[in-house]
Design an enzyme around this catalytic site. Structure first.
Site, PDB file in Angstrom:
ATOM      1  N   HIS A 189      61.248  51.239 -34.228  1.00 43.28           N
ATOM      2  CA  HIS A 189      60.129  52.031 -34.738  1.00 43.28           C
ATOM      3  C   HIS A 189      59.249  51.089 -35.572  1.00 43.28           C
ATOM      4  CE1 HIS A 189      58.207  54.996 -37.467  1.00 43.28           C
ATOM      5  NE2 HIS A 189      58.511  55.916 -36.579  1.00 43.28           N
TER       6      HIS A 189
ATOM      7  N   ASP B  44      68.854  50.971 -39.237  1.00 43.11           N
ATOM      8  CA  ASP B  44      67.906  52.072 -39.341  1.00 43.11           C
ATOM      9  C   ASP B  44      68.543  53.269 -38.630  1.00 43.11           C
ATOM     10  OD1 ASP B  44      65.970  53.970 -38.945  1.00 43.11           O
ATOM     11  OD2 ASP B  44      64.446  52.587 -38.187  1.00 43.11           O
TER      12      ASP B  44
ATOM     13  N   GLN C 161      67.429  58.090 -36.619  1.00 42.63           N
ATOM     14  CA  GLN C 161      67.705  58.977 -35.475  1.00 42.63           C
ATOM     15  C   GLN C 161      69.206  59.074 -35.185  1.00 42.63           C
ATOM     16  OE1 GLN C 161      65.395  60.779 -34.333  1.00 42.63           O
ATOM     17  NE2 GLN C 161      63.526  59.718 -34.920  1.00 42.63           N
TER      18      GLN C 161
ATOM     19  N   LYS D  59      64.602  64.543 -41.274  1.00 44.39           N
ATOM     20  CA  LYS D  59      65.086  64.534 -39.886  1.00 44.39           C
ATOM     21  C   LYS D  59      66.493  65.116 -39.795  1.00 44.39           C
ATOM     22  CE  LYS D  59      62.336  60.446 -38.697  1.00 44.39           C
ATOM     23  NZ  LYS D  59      61.242  60.936 -37.867  1.00 44.39           N
TER      24      LYS D  59
ATOM     25  N   CYS E 162      55.322  55.741 -32.318  1.00 46.30           N
ATOM     26  CA  CYS E 162      55.438  54.672 -33.331  1.00 46.30           C
ATOM     27  C   CYS E 162      56.350  53.557 -32.848  1.00 46.30           C
ATOM     28  CB  CYS E 162      55.937  55.204 -34.676  1.00 46.30           C
ATOM     29  SG  CYS E 162      54.857  56.388 -35.428  1.00 46.30           S
TER      30      CYS E 162
HETATM   31  N1  PLP Z   1      62.931  54.652 -37.897  1.00 47.68           N
HETATM   32  C1  PLP Z   1      63.101  55.430 -36.814  1.00 47.68           C
HETATM   33  C2  PLP Z   1      64.065  55.025 -35.746  1.00 47.68           C
HETATM   34  C3  PLP Z   1      62.368  56.609 -36.702  1.00 47.68           C
HETATM   35  O1  PLP Z   1      62.522  57.387 -35.615  1.00 47.68           O
HETATM   36  C4  PLP Z   1      61.473  56.979 -37.744  1.00 47.68           C
HETATM   37  C5  PLP Z   1      60.659  58.203 -37.625  1.00 47.68           C
HETATM   38  O2  PLP Z   1      60.496  58.781 -36.597  1.00 47.68           O
HETATM   39  C6  PLP Z   1      61.355  56.132 -38.848  1.00 47.68           C
HETATM   40  C7  PLP Z   1      62.098  54.986 -38.896  1.00 47.68           C
HETATM   41  C8  PLP Z   1      60.454  56.478 -39.992  1.00 47.68           C
HETATM   42  O3  PLP Z   1      60.918  57.617 -40.640  1.00 47.68           O
HETATM   43  P1  PLP Z   1      60.095  58.275 -41.846  1.00 47.68           P
HETATM   44  O4  PLP Z   1      58.728  58.553 -41.315  1.00 47.68           O
HETATM   45  O5  PLP Z   1      60.867  59.525 -42.164  1.00 47.68           O
HETATM   46  O6  PLP Z   1      60.089  57.287 -42.960  1.00 47.68           O
END
Ligand code: PLP
Length: 405
Positions: A122, A199, A202, A225, A363
């Site tokens: 992401h 990270d 998900q 999430k 993203c």
């Molecule tokens: N990392 C991953 C794999 C994501 O799917 C997302 C959001 O969809 C993020 C980071 C960023 O999350 P946030 O917008 O809650 O900070």
């Protein structure tokens, strides 16, 4: 087996009609809906104990602080961390990663050093490292992916050098649903004394987590999430890193003593929690974790795996569809396109039928580049999704195709 009707009745938003149709919500990777229990916890906080934490010694202040700190314990147990002081509250995954980039990065990354990420990250796990590397004169290296959406893990050894200072990778791809081999990556990295950041934005809502077993150095996720309010996230870090890293923000709440000559900082985790946090969101995260624990994350995983298989079976009955990624280990996130139909047009038509799915780059533009596309349709599951939701989706997709004949 989970009681899907009971679970659905916990989520008031699911009773809404969208354009006169029942809501079919399949955009859970973007954010999940909130059960009544979580919504009530926010109302209760403001109705009965609203106060800043770690400051007032009066009754409300104490109640709020106790409730806030009890969530740190719950998060610790949820991800099986060793100590609650290894849990830092942030505003979300993005802030957690930026915190590490700004703090760990400031102290431990120097000119000529290298950071490794993957092609399926992401943007939140790309841009902070890219900017850090630009600022420090360091180099960002990428583990590529195969067309089936798996990581080319065999390339890792050749990417690692004696200048590698960090590996940061996603646990589950937010586009392809791939579960990455984080444990193998961590083992390889640690054999060369390289710390690893996971990270898990998900992952935590779908997979049982044990950070001690994974042995990761950093682990981050977002509350919204996993059925909690927006504006709260978690950074888990091994105590030794939190002790070694400097604060990334300065102000109230993170100090132990201040004079005009010198300031000393609070102990971990508080030295990373400057200013007033999102207290009600933290409380809601505690309630969301309780909610997940009551159902059982393994039961959730089973339910979502079954839904995923059902969805694949149904999608395979459609002509003119390209699904991206087919990793053997995966979670309930599926991206695809319909031949000769723009993903945006498809999603707009689905919306008219009350079906909420995502279109765009999610993203994760490097993943789009890998497949030579400018975007895709993405469906992603949560505990409240049912086979009827998938039937609704398939019906909607067929309608979209009919309209474009
Ligand atoms: N990392 C991953 C794999 C994501 O799917 C997302 C959001 O969809 C993020 C980071 C960023 O999350 P946030 O917008 O809650 O900070």
């Amino acid at each position: 087996m989970i009681d899907i009707d009971k679970i659905r009745s916990d989520f008031p938003i699911l009773t809404q009609k969208i354009n006169g149709n029942n809501l079919v919500y399949l955009d859970n990777s973007a954010t999940t809906h909130k059960p009544q229990q979580v919504i009530d916890s926010i109302v209760d906080f403001y109705s009965s104990m609203n106060c800043n934490v770690h400051r007032g010694v009066h009754y409300l202040g104490e109640q709020a602080s106790i409730a806030y700190e009890s969530v740190r314990e719950k998060v610790k147990d949820f991800i099986k961390a060793k100590k609650s002081k290894e849990i830092v509250f942030t505003s979300g995954t993005t802030e957690s990663i930026n915190l590490i980039a700004n703090s760990f990065g400031r102290s431990f990354i120097n000119k000529g050093d290298e950071i490794i990420i993957t092609e399926m990250e992401h943007h939140s796990n790309i841009v902070p490292w890219q900017i850090l590397c630009e600022n420090k004169g360091a180099k960002l290296k990428i583990i590529p992916i195969n067309n089936n959406g798996t990581l080319m893990i065999d390339k890792l050894n050749s990417l690692i050098t004696d200048r590698t200072k960090l590996i940061s990778l996603t646990y589950v791809s937010n586009v392809l649903g791939t579960i990455t081999p984080v444990k193998d990556v961590i083992k390889t990295a640690h054999s060369k004394d390289i710390p690893v950041l996971i990270d898990a934005a998900q992952a935590v809502q779908h997979i049982p987590i044990d950070v001690q077993n994974l042995d990761c150095d950093f682990f981050v996720f977002s509350g919204h999430k996993i059925y909690a309010e927006t504006g709260v996230g978690v950074l888990y870090a091994k105590e030794k890193w939190l002790e070694a890293m400097p604060p990334h923000k300065y102000g109230g709440g993170m100090i132990s003593k201040v004079s005009f000559k010198k300031t000393s900082f609070a102990e971990v985790p508080f030295k990373f929690e400057a200013g007033t946090g999102n207290i009600s969101a933290v409380i809601s995260l505690g309630k969301a974790i309780e909610y997940l624990n009551d159902i059982g994350i393994k039961e959730i995983q089973k339910h979502e795996d079954e839904l995923m298989r059902y969805t694949f079976d149904k999608l395979s009955t459609l002509d003119g569809i390209t699904i991206y990624g087919n990793a053997p280990k995966r979670c309930g996130i599926i991206s695809f396109n319909l031949d000769n139909i723009h993903h945006y047009d498809a999603v707009m038509i689905l919306d008219k039928m009350g079906i909420a799915v995502r279109s765009g780059t999610h993203c994760a533009e490097p993943v789009m580049s890998h497949y030579g596309i400018n975007g895709s349709i993405r469906v992603s599951f949560a505990i409240y999704n049912s086979k009827e939701d998938i039937d609704g989706l398939i019906y909607g997709l067929k309608k979209v195709q009919e309209m474009h004949q």
